[in-house]
Write an enzyme that holds these catalytic residues in place. Sequence first.
Site, PDB file in Angstrom:
ATOM      1  N   PHE A 111     -25.500  22.660  10.740  1.00  0.00           N
ATOM      2  CA  PHE A 111     -24.372  23.240  11.052  1.00  0.00           C
ATOM      3  C   PHE A 111     -23.349  22.447  11.762  1.00  0.00           C
ATOM      4  O   PHE A 111     -22.496  23.044  11.836  1.00  0.00           O
ATOM      5  CB  PHE A 111     -24.746  24.927  11.518  1.00  0.00           C
ATOM      6  CG  PHE A 111     -25.330  24.713  12.891  1.00  0.00           C
ATOM      7  CD1 PHE A 111     -24.402  24.916  13.839  1.00  0.00           C
ATOM      8  CD2 PHE A 111     -27.036  24.847  13.373  1.00  0.00           C
ATOM      9  CE1 PHE A 111     -25.131  24.896  15.383  1.00  0.00           C
ATOM     10  CE2 PHE A 111     -27.017  24.211  14.586  1.00  0.00           C
ATOM     11  CZ  PHE A 111     -25.911  24.601  16.005  1.00  0.00           C
ATOM     12  N   LYS A 112     -24.366  21.801  12.420  1.00  0.00           N
ATOM     13  CA  LYS A 112     -23.055  21.258  13.643  1.00  0.00           C
ATOM     14  C   LYS A 112     -22.187  20.311  12.716  1.00  0.00           C
ATOM     15  O   LYS A 112     -20.993  20.157  13.580  1.00  0.00           O
ATOM     16  CB  LYS A 112     -23.861  20.654  14.088  1.00  0.00           C
ATOM     17  CG  LYS A 112     -24.687  21.167  15.733  1.00  0.00           C
ATOM     18  CD  LYS A 112     -25.964  20.187  16.230  1.00  0.00           C
ATOM     19  CE  LYS A 112     -26.920  20.353  15.950  1.00  0.00           C
ATOM     20  NZ  LYS A 112     -28.341  19.857  15.923  1.00  0.00           N
ATOM     21  N   ASP A 113     -22.240  20.105  11.483  1.00  0.00           N
ATOM     22  CA  ASP A 113     -21.937  18.979  10.635  1.00  0.00           C
ATOM     23  C   ASP A 113     -19.984  20.219  10.450  1.00  0.00           C
ATOM     24  O   ASP A 113     -19.305  19.221  10.525  1.00  0.00           O
ATOM     25  CB  ASP A 113     -22.198  19.159   8.886  1.00  0.00           C
ATOM     26  CG  ASP A 113     -22.659  18.185   9.367  1.00  0.00           C
ATOM     27  OD1 ASP A 113     -23.010  16.821  10.439  1.00  0.00           O
ATOM     28  OD2 ASP A 113     -23.845  18.149   8.776  1.00  0.00           O
ATOM     29  N   LEU A 116     -18.589  18.151  13.662  1.00  0.00           N
ATOM     30  CA  LEU A 116     -18.241  17.508  14.501  1.00  0.00           C
ATOM     31  C   LEU A 116     -17.836  16.888  13.195  1.00  0.00           C
ATOM     32  O   LEU A 116     -17.521  15.275  13.596  1.00  0.00           O
ATOM     33  CB  LEU A 116     -19.817  16.912  14.891  1.00  0.00           C
ATOM     34  CG  LEU A 116     -21.056  17.504  15.390  1.00  0.00           C
ATOM     35  CD1 LEU A 116     -22.323  16.953  15.927  1.00  0.00           C
ATOM     36  CD2 LEU A 116     -19.896  16.755  17.168  1.00  0.00           C
TER      37      LEU A 116
END
Length: 148
Positions: A111-113, A116
Amino acid sequence: MRYLSTREGKTGVTASQAIVRGLAPDGGLYVPDELPKIDEAYLRELCGMDYRARAVSVLRLFLEEFTEDELKAIASSSYAENFNDPAIAPMHYLDGDTAVLELWHGPTSAFKDMALQIMPRLLTASLRKNGEERTVSILVATSGDTGK
């Protein structure tokens, strides 16, 4: 819109200054001095957009010093072939009332993509807006519990 520290909150900075600085000098996080007003019509409009257009529409509310063309270019390069689903973050309905939003289609399957992929581009654009020509290296660490 100005951004204030969550600690002292006295002196506001622009969005691009907050992005470049990361943390406020007092160690606080930068937050908007006011939240944009949105209504049901705006939310319905978002539903008809693809992910990139939706990102631009929401970012425009908070990043007033960025032009729409700048935000479109940033969103287009952030959410492109580096995601393995053309919808970027597809939503699948399980039934008429329940849906799941898939946030794992980015380059690290985490999910951090979602953040980021866009943040380095916003940082680069913010540096230019503030007359800075330095090169920035972004180091990212993970505990290894998510992603590739």
